[in-house]
Write an enzyme that holds these catalytic residues in place. Structure first.
Site, PDB file in Angstrom:
ATOM      1  N   LYS A  73       0.863  -1.200   0.000  1.00 10.39           N
ATOM      2  CA  LYS A  73       0.000   0.000   0.000  1.00 10.39           C
ATOM      3  C   LYS A  73       0.883   1.228   0.000  1.00 10.39           C
ATOM      4  O   LYS A  73       1.854   1.301   0.764  1.00 10.39           O
ATOM      5  CB  LYS A  73      -0.869  -0.014   1.279  1.00 10.39           C
ATOM      6  CG  LYS A  73      -1.857   1.134   1.346  1.00 10.39           C
ATOM      7  CD  LYS A  73      -3.139   0.813   0.607  1.00 10.39           C
ATOM      8  CE  LYS A  73      -4.079   2.003   0.459  1.00 10.39           C
ATOM      9  NZ  LYS A  73      -3.720   2.867  -0.707  1.00 10.39           N
ATOM     10  N   LYS A  97       5.070   2.240   8.474  1.00  7.71           N
ATOM     11  CA  LYS A  97       3.929   3.105   8.843  1.00  7.71           C
ATOM     12  C   LYS A  97       2.677   2.252   9.087  1.00  7.71           C
ATOM     13  O   LYS A  97       1.999   2.398  10.102  1.00  7.71           O
ATOM     14  CB  LYS A  97       3.682   4.094   7.692  1.00  7.71           C
ATOM     15  CG  LYS A  97       2.645   5.150   7.962  1.00  7.71           C
ATOM     16  CD  LYS A  97       2.450   6.046   6.737  1.00  7.71           C
ATOM     17  CE  LYS A  97       3.742   6.678   6.248  1.00  7.71           C
ATOM     18  NZ  LYS A  97       3.521   7.646   5.143  1.00  7.71           N
ATOM     19  N   LYS A 109       5.261   1.798  -3.096  1.00 10.93           N
ATOM     20  CA  LYS A 109       5.246   3.186  -3.559  1.00 10.93           C
ATOM     21  C   LYS A 109       5.586   3.194  -5.035  1.00 10.93           C
ATOM     22  O   LYS A 109       6.264   2.288  -5.530  1.00 10.93           O
ATOM     23  CB  LYS A 109       6.280   4.015  -2.785  1.00 10.93           C
ATOM     24  CG  LYS A 109       5.979   5.496  -2.744  1.00 10.93           C
ATOM     25  CD  LYS A 109       5.037   5.848  -1.587  1.00 10.93           C
ATOM     26  CE  LYS A 109       4.859   7.321  -1.426  1.00 10.93           C
ATOM     27  NZ  LYS A 109       4.315   7.676  -0.112  1.00 10.93           N
ATOM     28  N   THR A 193      -4.460  13.075   5.963  1.00 11.19           N
ATOM     29  CA  THR A 193      -3.060  13.129   6.401  1.00 11.19           C
ATOM     30  C   THR A 193      -2.849  14.353   7.293  1.00 11.19           C
ATOM     31  O   THR A 193      -2.250  14.260   8.379  1.00 11.19           O
ATOM     32  CB  THR A 193      -2.107  13.143   5.196  1.00 11.19           C
ATOM     33  OG1 THR A 193      -2.489  12.095   4.299  1.00 11.19           O
ATOM     34  CG2 THR A 193      -0.666  12.920   5.631  1.00 11.19           C
ATOM     35  N   ASN A 224      -1.212  19.099  -0.285  1.00  6.85           N
ATOM     36  CA  ASN A 224      -2.286  18.404   0.428  1.00  6.85           C
ATOM     37  C   ASN A 224      -1.998  18.335   1.930  1.00  6.85           C
ATOM     38  O   ASN A 224      -2.812  18.760   2.751  1.00  6.85           O
ATOM     39  CB  ASN A 224      -2.457  16.996  -0.162  1.00  6.85           C
ATOM     40  CG  ASN A 224      -3.472  16.186   0.618  1.00  6.85           C
ATOM     41  OD1 ASN A 224      -3.146  15.613   1.651  1.00  6.85           O
ATOM     42  ND2 ASN A 224      -4.709  16.157   0.175  1.00  6.85           N
ATOM     43  N   SER A 356      -7.176   5.711   3.826  1.00 10.50           N
ATOM     44  CA  SER A 356      -7.142   4.891   2.610  1.00 10.50           C
ATOM     45  C   SER A 356      -7.602   3.470   2.924  1.00 10.50           C
ATOM     46  O   SER A 356      -8.324   2.844   2.135  1.00 10.50           O
ATOM     47  CB  SER A 356      -5.717   4.832   2.036  1.00 10.50           C
ATOM     48  OG  SER A 356      -5.459   5.962   1.250  1.00 10.50           O
TER      49      SER A 356
HETATM   50  N1  LIG Z   1      -0.771  13.035   0.193  1.00 14.08           N
HETATM   51  C1  LIG Z   1      -0.775  12.201   1.210  1.00 14.08           C
HETATM   52  O1  LIG Z   1      -1.829  11.665   1.583  1.00 14.08           O
HETATM   53  C2  LIG Z   1       0.471  11.897   1.954  1.00 14.08           C
HETATM   54  C3  LIG Z   1       1.657  12.546   1.708  1.00 14.08           C
HETATM   55  N2  LIG Z   1       2.745  12.323   2.510  1.00 14.08           N
HETATM   56  C4  LIG Z   1       3.994  13.019   2.310  1.00 14.08           C
HETATM   57  O2  LIG Z   1       3.807  14.409   2.578  1.00 14.08           O
HETATM   58  C5  LIG Z   1       4.691  15.191   1.763  1.00 14.08           C
HETATM   59  C6  LIG Z   1       3.890  16.182   0.950  1.00 14.08           C
HETATM   60  O3  LIG Z   1       2.963  15.461   0.150  1.00 14.08           O
HETATM   61  P1  LIG Z   1       1.675  16.162  -0.497  1.00 14.08           P
HETATM   62  O4  LIG Z   1       1.230  17.269   0.365  1.00 14.08           O
HETATM   63  O5  LIG Z   1       0.748  15.077  -0.850  1.00 14.08           O
HETATM   64  O6  LIG Z   1       2.296  16.734  -1.837  1.00 14.08           O
HETATM   65  P2  LIG Z   1       1.767  17.946  -2.741  1.00 14.08           P
HETATM   66  O7  LIG Z   1       2.297  17.718  -4.084  1.00 14.08           O
HETATM   67  O8  LIG Z   1       0.301  18.122  -2.550  1.00 14.08           O
HETATM   68  O9  LIG Z   1       2.491  19.201  -2.082  1.00 14.08           O
HETATM   69  C7  LIG Z   1       3.873  19.344  -1.948  1.00 14.08           C
HETATM   70  C8  LIG Z   1       4.136  20.741  -1.421  1.00 14.08           C
HETATM   71  O10 LIG Z   1       5.519  20.874  -1.098  1.00 14.08           O
HETATM   72  C9  LIG Z   1       5.990  22.088  -1.661  1.00 14.08           C
HETATM   73  N3  LIG Z   1       7.431  22.026  -1.824  1.00 14.08           N
HETATM   74  C10 LIG Z   1       8.157  21.299  -2.695  1.00 14.08           C
HETATM   75  N4  LIG Z   1       9.461  21.524  -2.490  1.00 14.08           N
HETATM   76  C11 LIG Z   1       9.548  22.404  -1.463  1.00 14.08           C
HETATM   77  C12 LIG Z   1      10.619  23.024  -0.780  1.00 14.08           C
HETATM   78  N5  LIG Z   1      11.881  22.795  -1.123  1.00 14.08           N
HETATM   79  N6  LIG Z   1      10.344  23.869   0.237  1.00 14.08           N
HETATM   80  C13 LIG Z   1       9.078  24.122   0.592  1.00 14.08           C
HETATM   81  N7  LIG Z   1       8.022  23.553   0.002  1.00 14.08           N
HETATM   82  C14 LIG Z   1       8.264  22.718  -1.029  1.00 14.08           C
HETATM   83  C15 LIG Z   1       5.215  22.237  -2.946  1.00 14.08           C
HETATM   84  O11 LIG Z   1       5.235  23.557  -3.450  1.00 14.08           O
HETATM   85  C16 LIG Z   1       3.828  21.837  -2.441  1.00 14.08           C
HETATM   86  O12 LIG Z   1       3.226  22.930  -1.757  1.00 14.08           O
HETATM   87  C17 LIG Z   1       5.495  14.166   0.965  1.00 14.08           C
HETATM   88  O13 LIG Z   1       6.648  13.823   1.683  1.00 14.08           O
HETATM   89  C18 LIG Z   1       4.562  12.965   0.902  1.00 14.08           C
HETATM   90  O14 LIG Z   1       5.241  11.767   0.662  1.00 14.08           O
HETATM   91  C19 LIG Z   1       2.680  11.472   3.575  1.00 14.08           C
HETATM   92  C20 LIG Z   1       1.541  10.796   3.857  1.00 14.08           C
HETATM   93  C21 LIG Z   1       0.365  10.876   3.015  1.00 14.08           C
HETATM   94  O1  LIG Z   2      -2.972   6.489   1.329  1.00 16.55           O
HETATM   95  C1  LIG Z   2      -2.108   5.674   1.080  1.00 16.55           C
HETATM   96  O2  LIG Z   2      -2.324   4.537   0.752  1.00 16.55           O
HETATM   97  C2  LIG Z   2      -0.646   6.032   1.153  1.00 16.55           C
HETATM   98  C3  LIG Z   2      -0.350   7.477   1.315  1.00 16.55           C
HETATM   99  C4  LIG Z   2       1.140   7.639   1.228  1.00 16.55           C
HETATM  100  O3  LIG Z   2       1.696   7.510   0.160  1.00 16.55           O
HETATM  101  C5  LIG Z   2       1.934   7.855   2.428  1.00 16.55           C
HETATM  102  O4  LIG Z   2       1.435   7.663   3.550  1.00 16.55           O
HETATM  103  O5  LIG Z   2       3.118   8.211   2.291  1.00 16.55           O
END
Ligand SMILES: NC(=O)C1=CN([C@@H]2O[C@H](COP(=O)(O)OP(=O)(O)OC[C@H]3O[C@@H](n4cnc5c(N)ncnc54)[C@H](O)[C@@H]3O)[C@@H](O)[C@H]2O)C=CC1
Ligand SMILES: O=C(O)CCC(=O)C(=O)O
Length: 423
Positions: A73, A97, A109, A193, A224, A356
């Site tokens: 997952k 996790k 992933k 998240t 997000n 999820s």
């Molecule tokens: N979307 C999800 O449900 C989950 C995401 N994550 C993790 O959370 C983190 C963010 O994921 P999302 O919010 O989904 O991605 P996203 O694509 O929605 O947002 C990423 C954000 O980070 C910013 N960013 C990129 N490089 C940067 C930098 N150098 N300095 C400051 N900001 C920067 C981007 O501009 C954007 O605002 C990642 O590490 C991801 O693996 C973890 C668990 C679940």
């Molecule tokens: O919702 C999921 O299955 C995984 C989300 C994710 O990629 C993460 O927790 O880093």
């Protein structure tokens, strides 16, 4: 991505953290050697017809780190810096996790090397459909269930679901989570998240007897995870004084107007914080954001943001990791010496995969849960996991990261060994 050395390899980070926990648990290396290697790595070359008629070939991956505790997952990332070591690390973090919050999954992933901000929506849709067809042999509701990550969203998940369903000849909503609600997505998943980060932040502040109301916060990343974290921490009464995205950061000592910033970012695809204007709001560099003098810091962007080169400059008292792998192993040591308390990614950002799991359960049972029920169940699992990690860390005198891995590594190794190595 901030890096202090050319050699940064996130998968090495995972291996060293897992080995440390396994040795504290007194496992023999033969008990855990298999867990240090992903079970399966698939690399694909994805040809896409671009809007101008040319053909571009994108490199993509799906890695299944472990399926010992259940199907793999984990999310799919679209980003220009995607590489196989990053995807391997992200897959392994998913394994631990899911184990620390005790949901019945392994870890996987995926990723495609591309900059989605340079692609049209139609190009992203064609890329997603072709990629899905190429990884289809190894995904499925009982094998491996993708979800959103950096650069992907509910629409992308909808295209994955549709492509996979077309190949199967019937609707398979459980192949992917984080889908649009209309396609069987779970109420609460898009905020899950960030909601988990907020629940964790409240738990750690309470455990440390620190106040919640008026507590200062900086959030790195306004995607997000970061934007929902900032919104919910703001709603909980904290003062979010700094936020950043890839273009730079914003600071306001009296607290930023988070709803207004989120509204601005969502108005148009491509809106960036560098162009946001409001009275009393100052623009700062990304490095400054991480070094702000706040009680709480939430890195919610990418890996290796807090590293040996800047860890010493971090002033926050508490870090709650919204991103995966934002802190390097070297930085962990420095933060520990400085007395900074860090709640690790595998616990703090588990809200997404927990909801999820609820989405998948609803899909395979063809039932619908209310948002209230989703949020209650999420809180129950997050609170329970936090308590277990807090208790074991107190008992063993370890950091919260080591505590989380003591729980997770034991669950994964025990499951693997109970199943045995065949033949
Ligand atoms: N979307 C999800 O449900 C989950 C995401 N994550 C993790 O959370 C983190 C963010 O994921 P999302 O919010 O989904 O991605 P996203 O694509 O929605 O947002 C990423 C954000 O980070 C910013 N960013 C990129 N490089 C940067 C930098 N150098 N300095 C400051 N900001 C920067 C981007 O501009 C954007 O605002 C990642 O590490 C991801 O693996 C973890 C668990 C679940
Ligand atoms: O919702 C999921 O299955 C995984 C989300 C994710 O990629 C993460 O927790 O880093």
């Amino acid at each position: 991505m901030c890096t202090t050395s050319e050699k940064y390899n996130p998968y090495d980070n995972v291996v060293s953290t897992v080995k440390h926990a396994a040795s504290l648990l007194q496992y023999d290396s033969s008990d855990y050697e298999a867990v240090l290697h992903p079970e399966r790595e698939l690399k694909v070359s994805v040809p896409v017809r671009m809007d101008d008629g040319s053909v571009r070939v994108f490199e993509g991956y799906r890695v299944q780190h472990s399926t010992s505790r259940g199907p793999a997952k984990g999310g799919i990332r679209y980003h220009q810096n995607v590489n196989i070591d990053e995807v391997k690390a992200l897959a392994a973090w998913m394994t631990f996790k899911c184990a620390v919050v005790n949901i019945p999954y392994g870890g996987g992933k995926g990723g495609i090397i591309c900059d989605p901000s340079e692609l049209s929506e139609a190009e992203i849709r064609r890329l997603t459909r072709r990629f899905t067809a190429m990884i289809a042999p190894i995904i499925g509701p009982e094998q491996d269930i993708p979800a959103p990550d950096v650069g992907t969203n509910a629409n992308v998940m909808g295209w994955i679901m549709d492509t996979y369903s077309m190949l199967k000849g019937h609707c398979v909503p459980g192949v992917v989570t984080g889908k649009p609600l209309e396609l069987g997505g779970a109420l609460g998943r898009s905020e899950a998240t960030g909601r988990g980060v907020m629940i964790t932040a409240l738990n750690i502040l309470r455990a440390l007897h620190l106040p919640i109301s008026g507590t200062t916060v900086a959030v790195q990343g306004m995607g997000n995870v970061g934007s929902v974290s900032a919104k919910l921490l703001h709603m909980a009464g904290m003062k979010v004084v700094g936020v950043s995205d890839v273009s730079g950061g914003l600071y306001c000592a009296d607290g930023l107007d988070i709803p207004n910033i989120i509204q601005y970012l969502s108005e148009k695809r491509g809106n960036l914080l560098k162009d946001y204007k409001k009275e009393n709001v100052v623009h700062i560099a990304n490095e400054e954001l991480l070094e702000l003098d706040t009680v709480l810091l939430v890195p919610a962007a990418l890996e290796n943001q807090i590293h040996a080169g800047n860890a010493d400059k971090i002033q926050a008292k508490v870090i709650v990791e919204g991103a995966n792998g934002p802190t390097s192993v070297e930085a962990d040591e420095i933060l520990k010496k400085k007395g900074i308390i860090l709640v690790p990614d595998i616990l703090a950002n588990a809200g997404g995969v927990i909801v999820s799991y609820f989405e998948w359960v609803q899909n395979i049972q063809s039932v619908n849960w209310s948002e209230e029920h989703v949020n209650e169940q999420l809180k129950e699992i997050m609170d329970q996991a936090f308590k277990s990690v807090w208790d074991i860390s107190q008992e063993k005198g370890t950091t919260l990261r080591t505590g989380a891995y003591l729980i997770a590594v034991k669950r994964v190794i025990d499951a693997k060994n109970l199943r045995g190595i065949w033949p």
